[in-house]
Design an enzyme around this catalytic site. Structure first.
Site, PDB file in Angstrom:
ATOM      1  N   ALA A   1     139.654 -40.009  -7.860  1.00 28.77           N
ATOM      2  CA  ALA A   1     141.013 -40.782  -6.973  1.00 28.77           C
ATOM      3  C   ALA A   1     141.078 -40.342  -5.475  1.00 28.77           C
ATOM      4  CB  ALA A   1     140.826 -42.370  -7.547  1.00 28.77           C
TER       5      ALA A   1
ATOM      6  N   HIS B   1     145.657 -35.552  -2.102  1.00 29.88           N
ATOM      7  CA  HIS B   1     145.431 -34.406  -3.290  1.00 29.88           C
ATOM      8  C   HIS B   1     144.876 -34.256  -1.122  1.00 29.88           C
ATOM      9  CE1 HIS B   1     144.378 -37.488  -5.747  1.00 29.88           C
ATOM     10  NE2 HIS B   1     144.665 -36.579  -6.673  1.00 29.88           N
TER      11      HIS B   1
ATOM     12  N   GLN C   1     154.619 -32.362 -14.943  1.00 32.22           N
ATOM     13  CA  GLN C   1     154.264 -31.701 -15.019  1.00 32.22           C
ATOM     14  C   GLN C   1     153.477 -30.611 -14.301  1.00 32.22           C
ATOM     15  OE1 GLN C   1     149.590 -32.971 -14.759  1.00 32.22           O
ATOM     16  NE2 GLN C   1     150.123 -32.180 -12.678  1.00 32.22           N
TER      17      GLN C   1
ATOM     18  N   ILE D   1     153.459 -36.668  -0.335  1.00 34.60           N
ATOM     19  CA  ILE D   1     152.864 -37.062   1.105  1.00 34.60           C
ATOM     20  C   ILE D   1     153.299 -38.611   0.190  1.00 34.60           C
ATOM     21  CG2 ILE D   1     150.964 -37.658   1.934  1.00 34.60           C
ATOM     22  CD1 ILE D   1     151.431 -34.919   2.618  1.00 34.60           C
TER      23      ILE D   1
END
Ligand code: PAF
Length: 281
Positions: free
Chosen positions: A34, A39, A156, A179
């Site tokens: 997704a 990314h 994380q 972002i």
């Protein structure tokens, strides 16, 4: 343009070995697909560090609790593959669940330190064990020189850094800045769940953190600034899991700026969508 797709560990390792024989450096971008611009910024970071870029696309069942959105999590493989190629990526590792967790799989990475900071772990108790186990596996499967993770999942990233250090995992762990949409909302695959009115409200999350940071920088007490941010979010209709000021490296609670570089972290619900965000002070 075409992208190589590896569906099993053997095919991944063959490709990596081939590139290593050519003297190439390899970077891994672990994702659950997704893909959005966040990314693709990770792919960009990867390209700066390596001649070959591998992206894993694997919606990892072990990091979702039974009541969470594993089944509903957005999946868009063809679109993801096209975006990855356009960003200059070389290979997608997209295994089936049984390739990663064959029958009889029992091993888990056991965690402490940043994984028990009382933030995400408090609300998603088994989440980081699932994340750390899959990330350890991906790093061992691909053996890259570097692996790139977004700072949007700040806890994380801290958990992965700690694990990589403790387990002597070779790859350099690289964090890349969040972002944001033009209105400040951190990009997330889960933003597609937001209904129009919720999407309109969602940038308040980042705005509350920005105001909190400004207040701290102007000398407000950390606790007071954090409490105001929480109140503002509740007032705006968010159901707040936490707003916290933590040491940016250890994630230990901070009461004053002298306690180290501060990271402000938030998790809150808008309707059925859980959003997280963080910024440095
Ligand atoms: O951040 C994510 O998308 C996932 O937690 C990760 C690191 C790919 C592990 O499944």
């Amino acid at each position: 343009m075409s992208v190589e797709i590896a569906r099993d560990v053997a095919a991944l390792r063959n490709a990596v070995a081939r590139w290593r024989a050519e003297g190439a450096r390899i970077a891994l971008v672990p994702t659950m697909g997704a893909l959005h611009e966040g990314h693709l910024a990770l792919v960009h970071e990867a390209r700066i560090r390596a001649e070959r870029v591998v992206m894993s696309i694997f919606v990892n069942p072990t990091q979702f609790a039974p009541n969470e959105d594993f089944a509903a999590y957005p999946r868009s493989f063809d679109r993801d593959a096209a975006a990855f190629v356009a960003a200059g990526g070389d290979l997608i590792f997209a295994p089936e669940v049984t390739e990663v967790y064959p029958p009889g799989f029992v091993t888990k990475v056991s965690l402490g330190g940043p994984a028990t900071a009382g933030l995400e772990d408090k609300f998603r108790p088994d989440h980081f064990v699932g994340v750390a186990t899959i990330v350890a596996k991906l790093l061992i499967m691909a053996m890259p020189d570097a692996a790139i993770f977004g700072e949007k999942d700040y806890q994380q990233l801290a958990v992965i850094r700690q694990m990589a250090r403790d387990l002597n995992l070779e790859p350099e762990i690289v964090g890349a800045p969040t972002i944001r949409a033009a209105d400040g909302l951190a990009l997330s695959s889960r933003n597609v769940y937001l209904r129009p009115q919720e999407r309109a409200k969602a940038p308040l999350l980042h705005a509350a953190l920005e105001r909190c940071r400004a207040a701290i920088l102007q000398g407000a007490a950390v606790d007071t600034a954090v409490a105001s941010a929480r109140d503002a979010l509740i007032e705006a209709g968010f159901a707040v899991d936490y707003v916290a000021a933590r040491n940016a490296e250890t994630l230990a609670p901070v009461v004053a700026r002298e306690n180290g570089p501060i990271r402000l972290l938030v998790a809150a619900w808008l309707g059925k969508t859980r959003l997280i965000d963080n910024i440095g002070v």
